[in-house]
Every structure is written in structure tokens, then in C-alpha cells.
Motif scaffolding. Structure first.
Motif, PDB file in Angstrom:
ATOM      1  N   GLY A   1      -5.076  -7.044  -0.010  1.00  0.00           N
ATOM      2  CA  GLY A   1      -3.956  -5.738  -0.125  1.00  0.00           C
ATOM      3  C   GLY A   1      -3.809  -5.177  -1.544  1.00  0.00           C
ATOM      4  O   GLY A   1      -3.919  -3.893  -1.894  1.00  0.00           O
ATOM      5  N   ALA A   2      -3.515  -6.268  -2.652  1.00  0.00           N
ATOM      6  CA  ALA A   2      -3.617  -5.820  -3.980  1.00  0.00           C
ATOM      7  C   ALA A   2      -4.730  -4.943  -4.633  1.00  0.00           C
ATOM      8  O   ALA A   2      -4.721  -4.072  -5.088  1.00  0.00           O
ATOM      9  CB  ALA A   2      -3.184  -7.054  -4.745  1.00  0.00           C
ATOM     10  N   LEU A   3      -6.112  -5.507  -4.131  1.00  0.00           N
ATOM     11  CA  LEU A   3      -7.131  -4.811  -4.850  1.00  0.00           C
ATOM     12  C   LEU A   3      -7.324  -3.556  -4.413  1.00  0.00           C
ATOM     13  O   LEU A   3      -7.795  -2.566  -4.766  1.00  0.00           O
ATOM     14  CB  LEU A   3      -8.372  -5.776  -4.439  1.00  0.00           C
ATOM     15  CG  LEU A   3      -8.583  -7.153  -5.070  1.00  0.00           C
ATOM     16  CD1 LEU A   3      -9.432  -8.258  -4.649  1.00  0.00           C
ATOM     17  CD2 LEU A   3      -8.729  -6.860  -6.650  1.00  0.00           C
ATOM     18  N   ARG A   4      -7.108  -3.312  -2.756  1.00  0.00           N
ATOM     19  CA  ARG A   4      -7.525  -1.965  -2.204  1.00  0.00           C
ATOM     20  C   ARG A   4      -6.362  -1.005  -2.797  1.00  0.00           C
ATOM     21  O   ARG A   4      -6.723   0.043  -2.717  1.00  0.00           O
ATOM     22  CB  ARG A   4      -7.394  -1.989  -0.657  1.00  0.00           C
ATOM     23  CG  ARG A   4      -6.111  -2.104  -0.246  1.00  0.00           C
ATOM     24  CD  ARG A   4      -6.176  -2.401   1.420  1.00  0.00           C
ATOM     25  NE  ARG A   4      -7.279  -1.646   2.293  1.00  0.00           N
ATOM     26  CZ  ARG A   4      -7.554  -1.837   3.289  1.00  0.00           C
ATOM     27  NH1 ARG A   4      -7.132  -2.999   4.010  1.00  0.00           N
ATOM     28  NH2 ARG A   4      -8.598  -1.145   3.730  1.00  0.00           N
ATOM     29  N   SER A   5      -5.251  -1.477  -3.225  1.00  0.00           N
ATOM     30  CA  SER A   5      -4.269  -0.419  -3.757  1.00  0.00           C
ATOM     31  C   SER A   5      -4.652  -0.210  -5.112  1.00  0.00           C
ATOM     32  O   SER A   5      -3.988   0.795  -5.695  1.00  0.00           O
ATOM     33  CB  SER A   5      -2.694  -1.312  -3.695  1.00  0.00           C
ATOM     34  OG  SER A   5      -2.651  -1.643  -2.723  1.00  0.00           O
ATOM     35  N   ARG A   6      -5.599  -0.916  -5.967  1.00  0.00           N
ATOM     36  CA  ARG A   6      -5.815  -0.318  -7.210  1.00  0.00           C
ATOM     37  C   ARG A   6      -7.495   0.042  -7.271  1.00  0.00           C
ATOM     38  O   ARG A   6      -7.831   0.540  -8.616  1.00  0.00           O
ATOM     39  CB  ARG A   6      -5.974  -1.637  -8.191  1.00  0.00           C
ATOM     40  CG  ARG A   6      -4.473  -2.354  -8.317  1.00  0.00           C
ATOM     41  CD  ARG A   6      -3.582  -1.304  -8.996  1.00  0.00           C
ATOM     42  NE  ARG A   6      -3.886  -1.152 -10.122  1.00  0.00           N
ATOM     43  CZ  ARG A   6      -3.384  -0.555 -11.300  1.00  0.00           C
ATOM     44  NH1 ARG A   6      -2.326   0.393 -10.903  1.00  0.00           N
ATOM     45  NH2 ARG A   6      -3.752  -0.515 -12.627  1.00  0.00           N
ATOM     46  N   TYR A   7      -8.244  -0.065  -6.497  1.00  0.00           N
ATOM     47  CA  TYR A   7      -9.818   0.386  -6.449  1.00  0.00           C
ATOM     48  C   TYR A   7     -10.143   1.254  -5.262  1.00  0.00           C
ATOM     49  O   TYR A   7      -9.411   1.086  -4.126  1.00  0.00           O
ATOM     50  CB  TYR A   7     -10.414  -1.052  -6.541  1.00  0.00           C
ATOM     51  CG  TYR A   7     -10.085  -1.726  -7.773  1.00  0.00           C
ATOM     52  CD1 TYR A   7     -10.887  -1.479  -9.123  1.00  0.00           C
ATOM     53  CD2 TYR A   7      -9.420  -2.900  -7.783  1.00  0.00           C
ATOM     54  CE1 TYR A   7     -10.559  -2.382 -10.021  1.00  0.00           C
ATOM     55  CE2 TYR A   7      -9.267  -3.825  -8.743  1.00  0.00           C
ATOM     56  CZ  TYR A   7      -9.768  -3.258 -10.082  1.00  0.00           C
ATOM     57  OH  TYR A   7      -9.569  -3.979 -11.080  1.00  0.00           O
ATOM     58  N   GLU A   8     -10.990   2.099  -5.603  1.00  0.00           N
ATOM     59  CA  GLU A   8     -11.483   2.826  -4.367  1.00  0.00           C
ATOM     60  C   GLU A   8     -12.317   2.066  -3.347  1.00  0.00           C
ATOM     61  O   GLU A   8     -12.547   2.576  -2.299  1.00  0.00           O
ATOM     62  CB  GLU A   8     -12.485   3.943  -5.116  1.00  0.00           C
ATOM     63  CG  GLU A   8     -11.612   5.239  -5.990  1.00  0.00           C
ATOM     64  CD  GLU A   8     -12.514   6.170  -6.609  1.00  0.00           C
ATOM     65  OE1 GLU A   8     -13.085   7.081  -5.661  1.00  0.00           O
ATOM     66  OE2 GLU A   8     -12.915   5.935  -7.652  1.00  0.00           O
TER      67      GLU A   8
ATOM     68  N   ARG B   1       0.794  -1.255   0.159  1.00  0.00           N
ATOM     69  CA  ARG B   1      -0.080  -0.065   0.082  1.00  0.00           C
ATOM     70  C   ARG B   1       1.006   1.271   0.127  1.00  0.00           C
ATOM     71  O   ARG B   1       0.377   2.353  -0.548  1.00  0.00           O
ATOM     72  CB  ARG B   1      -1.003  -0.091   1.285  1.00  0.00           C
ATOM     73  CG  ARG B   1      -1.986  -0.962   1.195  1.00  0.00           C
ATOM     74  CD  ARG B   1      -2.958  -1.076   2.373  1.00  0.00           C
ATOM     75  NE  ARG B   1      -3.711   0.261   2.562  1.00  0.00           N
ATOM     76  CZ  ARG B   1      -4.499   0.592   3.714  1.00  0.00           C
ATOM     77  NH1 ARG B   1      -4.463  -0.597   4.541  1.00  0.00           N
ATOM     78  NH2 ARG B   1      -4.959   1.699   3.779  1.00  0.00           N
ATOM     79  N   PHE B   2       2.215   1.315   0.502  1.00  0.00           N
ATOM     80  CA  PHE B   2       2.976   2.342   0.619  1.00  0.00           C
ATOM     81  C   PHE B   2       4.282   1.886   0.302  1.00  0.00           C
ATOM     82  O   PHE B   2       5.254   1.784   0.957  1.00  0.00           O
ATOM     83  CB  PHE B   2       2.842   3.070   1.965  1.00  0.00           C
ATOM     84  CG  PHE B   2       1.447   2.963   2.760  1.00  0.00           C
ATOM     85  CD1 PHE B   2       0.888   4.013   2.383  1.00  0.00           C
ATOM     86  CD2 PHE B   2       0.922   2.136   3.410  1.00  0.00           C
ATOM     87  CE1 PHE B   2      -0.193   4.197   3.149  1.00  0.00           C
ATOM     88  CE2 PHE B   2      -0.085   2.190   4.153  1.00  0.00           C
ATOM     89  CZ  PHE B   2      -1.081   3.213   3.898  1.00  0.00           C
TER      90      PHE B   2
ATOM     91  N   PHE C   1       1.782   1.074  -7.773  1.00  0.00           N
ATOM     92  CA  PHE C   1       0.802   0.938  -6.792  1.00  0.00           C
ATOM     93  C   PHE C   1       1.108   2.408  -5.917  1.00  0.00           C
ATOM     94  O   PHE C   1       2.283   2.495  -5.227  1.00  0.00           O
ATOM     95  CB  PHE C   1       0.745  -0.308  -5.810  1.00  0.00           C
ATOM     96  CG  PHE C   1      -0.014  -1.296  -6.089  1.00  0.00           C
ATOM     97  CD1 PHE C   1      -0.870  -1.321  -7.234  1.00  0.00           C
ATOM     98  CD2 PHE C   1       0.730  -2.391  -6.013  1.00  0.00           C
ATOM     99  CE1 PHE C   1      -1.373  -2.472  -7.574  1.00  0.00           C
ATOM    100  CE2 PHE C   1       0.292  -3.597  -6.255  1.00  0.00           C
ATOM    101  CZ  PHE C   1      -0.713  -3.508  -7.367  1.00  0.00           C
ATOM    102  N   THR C   2       0.189   3.159  -5.809  1.00  0.00           N
ATOM    103  CA  THR C   2       0.492   4.502  -4.604  1.00  0.00           C
ATOM    104  C   THR C   2      -0.675   4.907  -3.980  1.00  0.00           C
ATOM    105  O   THR C   2      -1.707   4.261  -4.107  1.00  0.00           O
ATOM    106  CB  THR C   2       0.865   5.678  -5.724  1.00  0.00           C
ATOM    107  OG1 THR C   2      -0.373   5.824  -6.576  1.00  0.00           O
ATOM    108  CG2 THR C   2       2.076   5.600  -6.533  1.00  0.00           C
ATOM    109  N   GLY C   3      -0.505   5.705  -2.982  1.00  0.00           N
ATOM    110  CA  GLY C   3      -1.548   6.219  -2.102  1.00  0.00           C
ATOM    111  C   GLY C   3      -2.045   5.062  -1.162  1.00  0.00           C
ATOM    112  O   GLY C   3      -1.458   4.086  -0.855  1.00  0.00           O
ATOM    113  N   PRO C   4      -2.992   5.706  -0.221  1.00  0.00           N
ATOM    114  CA  PRO C   4      -3.293   4.679   0.888  1.00  0.00           C
ATOM    115  C   PRO C   4      -4.030   3.618   0.751  1.00  0.00           C
ATOM    116  O   PRO C   4      -4.320   2.903   1.462  1.00  0.00           O
ATOM    117  CB  PRO C   4      -3.869   5.683   1.923  1.00  0.00           C
ATOM    118  CG  PRO C   4      -4.617   6.825   0.958  1.00  0.00           C
ATOM    119  CD  PRO C   4      -3.490   6.926  -0.224  1.00  0.00           C
ATOM    120  N   GLY C   5      -4.609   3.431  -0.696  1.00  0.00           N
ATOM    121  CA  GLY C   5      -5.830   2.392  -1.039  1.00  0.00           C
ATOM    122  C   GLY C   5      -7.313   2.610  -0.732  1.00  0.00           C
ATOM    123  O   GLY C   5      -7.336   3.647   0.058  1.00  0.00           O
ATOM    124  N   GLY C   6      -8.025   1.906  -1.091  1.00  0.00           N
ATOM    125  CA  GLY C   6      -9.264   2.172  -1.139  1.00  0.00           C
ATOM    126  C   GLY C   6      -9.969   1.223   0.224  1.00  0.00           C
ATOM    127  O   GLY C   6      -9.219   0.594   1.000  1.00  0.00           O
TER     128      GLY C   6
END
Length: 427
Positions: free
Chosen positions: A257-264, A80-81, A146-151
Motif C-alpha cells: 500500500g505504501a509503495l503504490r502510493s508513491r509509484y506509478e 491511499r486516500f 501521500f495523495t491520489g489513488p495510487g499506482g
């Protein structure tokens, strides 16, 4: 250069010892330790809202951090980071743990008891790596990073079979997608998943195809996801139910973890059986929904589910949102009583009993075509707003329910089914 360091240590004595040594490092700016994995992820997410430059260069994860195990926590932070250098602090500094830590995304391993020289060397190496990654991310325009805190992650679990779990999960995802959120719908009912049947989708890939992959890159994830015409990204359950055993708790954490990094928003249908995979998903979830119907058997099953989650330290009852499906004002068991029995947080909007509205689209496998006038659809989409799944909050659902409305507290009769439930409440 100042190195910002965030320790994640649950034990107070270990936290004091680590903070004392960190304060002695040259050009170090240690933050107060966070006590658990949830606090660490929440802290990093808040820091990353504006820019990755707000994140600390180094995160130190103590071996006894919880509730998420240290190596799984390192994997999630690294995913995620990606601009943060994570270092594991452990009493076992052997080659096996070192290899496992590197596989999880750590940038170093520090042995216990702590040594100033080793701590300084590992922190400096992780900080230099972090600075280099941030420089690269600043120049890169690749969409595959992958960037940002994730969805947000939302799990939908059924108290028992037949309470409407999958239908609820699908409608939540459709509502979120319609509001403009980039949404993934995951079928984690691994042996009997029906998300594909409800949306009339057949796809050769499934969640089981991701189970054995250590590094789920955006390209690998995209190969396993089906982009549906509804706007949803679907990750389906395996067609062969026995393959569901390939998805254990470790794989589930990695995939979520991979999904929340790509989707809101990631909506997960967890079915009605507790497995290692869906228990891990419920533990990771920002919102955990439990669906029941207002009858004795289902409410008792909901109580059993909540108790099991608490025994397994998956989820506290008060952190669980209870959705009451097939409600009517004539039902003896009302949401207020279900909330009292299960000690969960009942949602304001129960879902009415109107199966005739659904039968045609369910039988055709096209629940996305449910008429907008459907009272069931209206209730579920209102619920999606109430739970914060839509891009714009639904002010109507946020307001207090008027007396007599579905979400209002309704007087409960003490006869019949209610009496049966009260007699069994302590059982």
C-alpha cells in the motif's frame, strides 16, 4: 455543509439498516453501499482521478467486509486516500478493537446494533477531520504527502522454480521505467530472492526492515528503497533468508500500500512458494501474472498454483494472466492447451526459447544490458505493453496475432507430452 458518506457493507440486511439510518442524518448525502473491499478501493480511485475534493468525507467499513479484512482495508484506504475519514462499524466496541482500529488509521468506531446518536456523532467527527485535512493538503506543497489513488500493482509468480520468474519481473519493470513510468521493483521471494543478483546490486536495507513499522512514511520508505541507475526503485529481499518470516501478510499489505502510493507501477517478484506475504500481494494486485514453461511438470505445477489460489480465495483462475516462457512452434504443449488446462487467461505473446541470448548478461548479473535485438527481450517488453504496464499502449501488441505468429492459436498434436497432460487433467 453536506457530508458525503460511502458505506462498505457486504451483508444486504446490514446495508439496508445502515442506509436507512444514514438517510436520516441532517446534511448527509449517503451513496449506495459497495459490497466488498475491491469495489470500495476501485470506487475511491475513480473519484480521486480529478481531485481529492471528489472523494466522500466519510467511509463506513463494516466488520464483515471482504475479501480484505476490515482493519487491513481501513489501513489501505487511510494510506491511499488520506483525506477520507474512515469509521469502523463492529459488534465489538471494546478498547482492544478501538486501539487496533486507530492504529490502522480509523477516525472512529461505531458499535452494533446501530444507534442514531452514536452514528451521527462519529460521522460528524470524521467529516470535520476530513475537511481539516483537505484544507491542509490544499495549502501544502510538501512532496512527502501521500495523495491520489495510487499506482498499479503487478505480481509475477512462477509455477515452479526455474521457469524464469525473476527475469520476467525484472524485464517488465525495466520496460515500464523505459516508457517513463515511475516504477518500483519488489523482491518478495523472501528466502531466495535474486533481483539484486540479476541487477548487480547490494544494499544494506531490505523489505524485512519495513515489516515491523506501523507508519511507513515516505522518508522511511525511501531509506529502505535502493534507487538504481536503471531508473528503478528496488526493494530487495533480505540477505538472510530466515528474516523473510518477519514479513507476514499484514506487513505485506502495509508495504504494498505504501509503495503504490508513491509509484506509478509496482512490480513484485513473488517467487514460486505461496506464503502469507506474497498471497496478500497477489490478492491486492491489479494484474497477477503466472509464468510457466511448456512442459508437463511446469504446466501441472501451474494448475496446482491456480487451484491453491482459488482455495485460499486469493485469486480466481480467470483473473490470472498466464505467460508461457521458452516457447517454440515445435513445442507439443502450446499456449492454447495451457489456457484450457489451467483455466487462466493466456497472454498473446509467448516468450521464445533463446537462452543463449541471455546467458552472458545473467552470468554477469547485468540483465539490464541485454541487447535490444534479443528476441526474449522484445517478447517480454511487448508483453509489458499487452498487460498495460507501459505509459503508452503498444498498438502492435494490442492487435490480433496473425496466423503463424507466436501469439496465434496453434494446432496441438495429441501425442507425447500432450497426452500425459490430458490424462492428468482431472488429477
Amino acid at each position: 455543509m453536506t457530508t458525503r458518506i460511502l458505506p462498505a457493507v457486504g451483508d444486504p440486511d446490514a446495508a439496508r439498516a445502515l442506509s436507512t439510518l444514514l438517510s436520516q442524518l441532517p446534511s448527509a448525502e449517503p451513496a449506495p453501499p459497495v459490497p466488498d473491499s475491491t469495489s470500495l478501493l476501485d470506487t475511491l480511485a475513480r473519484m480521486a482521478v480529478d481531485s481529492i475534493d471528489e472523494l466522500p468525507e466519510v467511509v463506513l467499513v463494516h466488520e464483515r467486509i471482504g475479501p480484505v479484512p476490515a482493519l487491513e482495508l481501513i489501513r489501505e484506504v487511510a494510506l491511499r486516500f488520506p483525506a477520507v475519514g474512515v469509521v469502523l462499524v463492529s459488534s465489538d466496541a471494546g478498547p482492544a478493537l478501538f486501539s487496533a482500529a486507530m492504529d490502522s488509521g480509523a477516525r472512529g468506531l461505531i458499535g452494533l446494533p446501530l444507534s442514531y446518536e452514536e452514528l451521527a456523532a462519529r460521522v460528524q467527527a470524521a467529516a470535520q477531520w476530513s475537511v481539516g485535512v483537505r484544507r491542509h493538503l490544499g495549502k501544502s506543497s510538501a512532496a512527502d504527502v501521500f495523495t491520489g489513488p495510487g499506482g498499479r500493482v503487478v505480481t509475477v509468480t512462477g509455477a515452479k522454480g526455474g521457469v524464469g520468474t525473476t527475469f520476467t519481473a525484472v524485464q517488465f519493470a525495466l520496460a515500464a521505467a523505459a516508457s517513463g513510468r515511475r516504477t518500483a521493483l519488489v523482491d518478495m521471494d523472501l528466502q531466495a530472492g535474486d533481483v539484486g543478483s540479476y541487477l548487480d546490486v547490494q544494499f544494506r536495507r531490505s523489505i524485512a526492515d519495513l515489516a515491523g513499522i506501523q507508519d511507513i512514511s515516505p522518508r522511511v520508505l525511501q531509506d529502505a528503497v535502493y534507487d538504481d541507475r536503471t531508473g528503478l526503485a528496488l526493494l530487495l529481499a533480505p540477505a538472510d533468508g530466515e528474516r523473510g518470516e518477519e514479513v507476514d501478510d499484514r506487513a505485506a499489505r502495509h508495504i504494498v500500500g505504501a509503495l503504490r502510493s508513491r509509484y506509478e507501477l509496482v512490480v513484485i517478484d513473488c517467487g514460486t512458494q505461496v506464503t502469507g506475504a506474497n498471497a496478500a500481494a497477489v490478492e491486492m494486485a491489479d494484474v497477477a501474472v503466472l509464468v510457466t514453461t511448456p512442459d508437463v511438470v511446469a504446466v501441472r505445477a501451474a494448475k496446482r498454483m491456480v487451484r491453491m489460489w482459488e482455495r485460499l480465495q486469493v485469486r480466481k483462475a480467470e483473473d490470472t494472466a498466464m505467460v508461457v516462457n521458452r516457447w517454440s512452434k515445435h513445442t507439443e504443449i502450446q499456449p492454447a492447451l495451457i489456457e484450457k488446462i489451467t483455466k487462466t487467461r493466456a497472454t498473446r505473446t509467448p516468450v521464445p526459447a533463446a537462452f543463449k541470448e541471455l546467458q552472458a548478461v545473467v552470468d554477469a548479473g547485468r540483465v539490464q544490458d541485454l541487447d535490444n535485438r534479443s528476441t526474449v527481450k522484445q517478447a517480454l517488453w511487448t508483453l509489458a505493453g499487452e498487460l498495460g504496464l507501459l505509459s503508452a499502449p503498444d498498438t502492435a501488441s494490442a492487435s490480433a496475432a496473425a496466423p503463424g505468429a507466436p501469439g496465434a492459436a496453434v494446432a496441438v498434436r495429441a501425442a507425447g507430452a500432450v497426452s500425459r497432460l490430458r490424462r492428468g487433467r482431472e488429477g
